[in-house]
Design an enzyme around this catalytic site. Sequence first.
Site, PDB file in Angstrom:
ATOM      1  N   HIS A   1       0.834  -1.226   0.000  1.00 57.39           N
ATOM      2  CA  HIS A   1       0.000   0.000   0.000  1.00 57.39           C
ATOM      3  C   HIS A   1       0.863   1.268   0.000  1.00 57.39           C
ATOM      4  O   HIS A   1       0.411   2.320   0.429  1.00 57.39           O
ATOM      5  CB  HIS A   1      -0.941   0.047   1.200  1.00 57.39           C
ATOM      6  CG  HIS A   1      -1.662  -1.237   1.468  1.00 57.39           C
ATOM      7  ND1 HIS A   1      -2.923  -1.499   1.024  1.00 57.39           N
ATOM      8  CD2 HIS A   1      -1.252  -2.363   2.123  1.00 57.39           C
ATOM      9  CE1 HIS A   1      -3.303  -2.719   1.411  1.00 57.39           C
ATOM     10  NE2 HIS A   1      -2.285  -3.262   2.069  1.00 57.39           N
TER      11      HIS A   1
ATOM     12  N   SER B   1      15.118  22.211 -14.715  1.00 59.43           N
ATOM     13  CA  SER B   1      13.931  23.029 -14.880  1.00 59.43           C
ATOM     14  C   SER B   1      14.358  24.386 -15.389  1.00 59.43           C
ATOM     15  O   SER B   1      15.441  24.879 -15.047  1.00 59.43           O
ATOM     16  CB  SER B   1      13.223  23.172 -13.534  1.00 59.43           C
ATOM     17  OG  SER B   1      12.455  24.359 -13.509  1.00 59.43           O
TER      18      SER B   1
ATOM     19  N   LYS C   1      16.394  21.738  -9.587  1.00 56.47           N
ATOM     20  CA  LYS C   1      15.686  20.527  -9.987  1.00 56.47           C
ATOM     21  C   LYS C   1      16.543  19.522 -10.746  1.00 56.47           C
ATOM     22  O   LYS C   1      17.392  19.875 -11.557  1.00 56.47           O
ATOM     23  CB  LYS C   1      14.493  20.902 -10.866  1.00 56.47           C
ATOM     24  CG  LYS C   1      13.411  21.621 -10.102  1.00 56.47           C
ATOM     25  CD  LYS C   1      12.527  20.661  -9.352  1.00 56.47           C
ATOM     26  CE  LYS C   1      11.331  20.412 -10.222  1.00 56.47           C
ATOM     27  NZ  LYS C   1      10.336  19.572  -9.633  1.00 56.47           N
TER      28      LYS C   1
ATOM     29  N   GLU D   1       9.593   9.064 -16.242  1.00 52.96           N
ATOM     30  CA  GLU D   1       8.187   9.489 -16.398  1.00 52.96           C
ATOM     31  C   GLU D   1       7.666   9.112 -17.784  1.00 52.96           C
ATOM     32  O   GLU D   1       6.516   8.696 -17.939  1.00 52.96           O
ATOM     33  CB  GLU D   1       8.066  10.998 -16.184  1.00 52.96           C
ATOM     34  CG  GLU D   1       8.376  11.433 -14.755  1.00 52.96           C
ATOM     35  CD  GLU D   1       8.588  12.934 -14.666  1.00 52.96           C
ATOM     36  OE1 GLU D   1       7.591  13.641 -14.487  1.00 52.96           O
ATOM     37  OE2 GLU D   1       9.741  13.395 -14.795  1.00 52.96           O
TER      38      GLU D   1
END
Length: 473
Positions: A170, A291, A297, A304
């Site tokens: 979970h 970024s 970043k 992704e």
Amino acid sequence: MTETLMSQTSDSETPSSIWGGRFASGPAAVMQEINASIGFDKRLYRQDIAGSKAHCAMLAACGIISEADGNAIVSGLDAILAEIEAGAFPFRVAFEDIHMNVEARLKELIGEPAGRLHTARSRNDQVATDFKLWVRDALDAADVQLRALQCALLAQAEAQADAVMPGFTHLQTAQPVTFGHHMLAYVEMFGRDRGRFADARKRAGECPLGAAALAGTSFPIDRFHTAAALGFAAPTANSLDSVSDRDFALEALAAAAIAGVHLSRLAEELVIWTSAQFAFVRLPDSFSTGSSIMPQKRNPDAAELCRAKAGRLIADLNALLIVMKGLPLAYSKDMQDDKEPTFEAFDTLALCLAAMTGMISELAVDREACKAAAGKAFATATDLADWLVRALGMPFREAHHVTGALVKAAEAAGCGLTDLPLAAMQAAEPRITADVYSVLTVESSAASRMSFGGTAPARVREQCAAARTRFGL
Ligand code: ARG
């Protein structure tokens, strides 16, 4: 290969020179546009020429065409192959697809004998054969890439066999596991993917060539000859099935979709693990992006995108299933729409596998961060309950209850189980001794899970060695 797609309307007034015997005028521009597949099926050129060469050799060997015509056709086909590979072939929309483009060019190059190549053959068995050959190559290429990914995962597993990290259910801390064990879970998944591709490859072992349009042919062809020449185990047994079957593509797409799902799960873990809140791993600069506004970043874009592209793989399978659903036997033009989803799926899969292999190979594991996280959230509570069962002979259900009370006490005291004083333990269960602390560290917890397939470093090392043999890594 450079693209030379000529005007889509140029000869709409002229009937096709290939099948236009009974037509007085050519196709409307939009007819040509919806009908033509050359824009994408030109990718089958190698398979198409190999299929034609095998067919031609068989026709000559069976005395259906003369030796001289056979030789002329084969040299013409070789010249076409060279033209295509040199980017000099004139792909023409007017000739619809790769099959007719090659045949039309053959006629330009060698003249009359070109017209004999299509004896005892139809585009229906031709495209089924070409496409099956293409899918077989794609399956082989996927296997090579999946194996490379398994090798990268295995190398991380060996290096991190004893690196303790939290295991989750979970996405809540469950029990300590080892990073190596986690990597080996994916070695298994991609191993099953390879198994599925291999199964699909086996079932794609029969050659449709010679089924002709749908009913077979009256010419005395030798289908075993062409099947063997093209590397198939045997010819297909039913001519109707031969030209209407696309199971080989569906199976390949299904296996690709499942592999895509596996890739997306691993990708998701990389996204989570590289976040500042987890910081279990660091991707190298070569697999991170910045970024434009936030200078700090380091984004895991490749992960992704692997996560996202699983959607295409699932969609491509779905697309072809829907094309095939409810089609009557034998060939229908619907089936021309089999190629784009299949090409897209295998292009996507190849890209994702390459990116994932790059990320996994260069992943830096922060063993300290993993270990610190493994000790949080009472991850060794099960070990405490197991100790109560082992040392005190307590039934597991009761041990679970006592441990729950101890977790509650630790939570109230703002400490972990390892820091809970013995007196506090004994308040819940007087028979607890100091020996209990020996099972509460994350290392001892992981090391105790010695059951076959368990997370103990010793078991992980054994499974690394076994994986090398089982998967040929
Ligand atoms: N381009 C066609 C395809 O990919 C080739 C077969 C055409 N057959 C036919 N009967 N029109 O399916």
